[in-house]
Scaffold this active site. Structure first.
Site, PDB file in Angstrom:
ATOM      1  CE1 TYR A 166      -3.904   2.513   1.034  1.00 54.78           C
ATOM      2  CE2 TYR A 166      -2.480   3.147   2.552  1.00 54.78           C
ATOM      3  CZ  TYR A 166      -3.452   3.387   1.925  1.00 54.78           C
ATOM      4  OH  TYR A 166      -4.447   4.367   2.100  1.00 54.78           O
ATOM      5  CE  LYS A 170      -3.845   5.116  -1.161  1.00 57.25           C
ATOM      6  NZ  LYS A 170      -4.704   5.667  -2.126  1.00 57.25           N
TER       7      LYS A 170
END
Length: 325
Positions: A166, A170
């Site tokens: 993640y 991001k």
């Protein structure tokens, strides 16, 4: 204070079936925007699909007198991204605003992450930003105006245990937005990144396994959450997001944080560092080691506008230290 309105603006919000995305869509519509409410309707871990999530938000908007249309296409494919943008074009003939918000979590230790935990996260968060962003950008360029907001995360900017998949995705939003902002400046298109901190349904899959990391567990246990009490709802993040995609906002190529009602710009900056002696002889590894403290010192720093700006900054620092004429 001038009211910020979106009359005659067409906005696309991905992941708008709940949480932050729903909040963005509702506020944009309340301020006059026509909104494509996109949501695949999957679980917080990216499993399944349902049209009801997007349709419920559309119903909320239309019941309040606004205009909206649902899209249940996936951002994770090029065809899906094109279909989302085409929904806006077919319905209202243009795209002015894109908030790339869709996402989910699949947490695990870095060394244990499988392809099933890496690929879907990258597909939705990072590649999805390309798949929706590219056709939206083309439509904005044709119209000579655009506002794009990519959703980053403090996990990507500053790190979070058990979220390497993640966090990497991001963090990629920062590089993507910087490039889009530079290219878009020629066509009236602005691009920024938002690092939102808000409670959402993703909390359901935030397993506490990362507490096995002593330093991280200690930092978390000593964190002062007192100011955040009651202030981690999506409603506290919505105002910054909506401002950043408004005509009133002239900022671009920025990173902005929303945390418990504190709003701030985040910078990736360069320390002035250490400059090796003049001439064409490179320093030795030992020279780097001997000067590493100065290399790491952030007392004085610069903010490059693009990668080539580093050369200008390096020359300026060298001149200031009498190493370069």
């Amino acid at each position: 204070m001038t009211d910020i309105q979106f009359d005659d603006r067409v906005a696309i919000v991905t992941g708008a079936g709940s949480g932050l995305g729903r909040g963005y869509a509702l506020e944009l519509a309340r301020r006059g925007a026509k909104v494509v409410v996109n949501d695949l309707g999957g679980s917080p871990s990216g499993v399944g699909a349902s049209a009801s999530a997007a349709q419920r938000v559309v119903q909320e908007i239309t019941d309040a007198g606004g205009e909206a249309v649902a899209s249940t296409d996936s951002v994770a494919t090029r065809a899906g991204g094109a279909a989302i943008v085409q929904t806006a074009l077919d319905t209202w003939g243009k795209v002015d605003v894109l908030i790339s918000n869709a996402g989910f979590l699949r947490n695990n230790r870095f060394e244990d992450l499988t392809d099933e935990e890496i690929d879907p996260i990258v597909d939705v968060h990072l590649k999805g930003a390309f798949y929706v962003g590219q056709p939206a950008y083309r439509a904005m360029r044709a119209g000579g105006y655009g506002r794009i907001l990519f959703t980053g995360s403090s996990s990507g900017a500053f790190g979070h245990a058990w979220q390497a998949n993640y966090a990497a995705s991001k963090a990629g939003m920062i590089g993507l937005s910087n490039a889009v902002a530079i290219e878009g400046s020629a066509y009236g298109i602005q691009s920024n990144v938002l690092l939102p901190n808000a409670l959402s349904r993703l909390e359901e899959v935030m397993t506490p396994g990362y507490m096995e990391i002593p330093a991280f567990a200690e930092a978390l246990q000593s964190t002062d959450f007192s100011f955040a009490d009651g202030r981690m709802t999506p409603e506290f993040t919505v105002p910054l997001a909506v401002y950043l995609v408004s005509e009133a906002c002239t900022a671009t190529q920025g990173i902005y944080s929303s945390n418990s009602g504190r709003y701030s710009r985040v910078r990736l900056a360069e320390a002035e560092g250490w400059v090796s002696p003049a001439g064409t002889t490179p320093p030795a590894v030992e020279d780097i080691g001997a000067n590493f403290e100065e290399i790491s010192e952030l007392r004085d720093f610069s903010l490059p506008a693009h990668n080539y700006d580093e050369f200008t900054i390096a020359a300026k620092v060298a001149r200031a230290r009498g190493i370069h004429s």
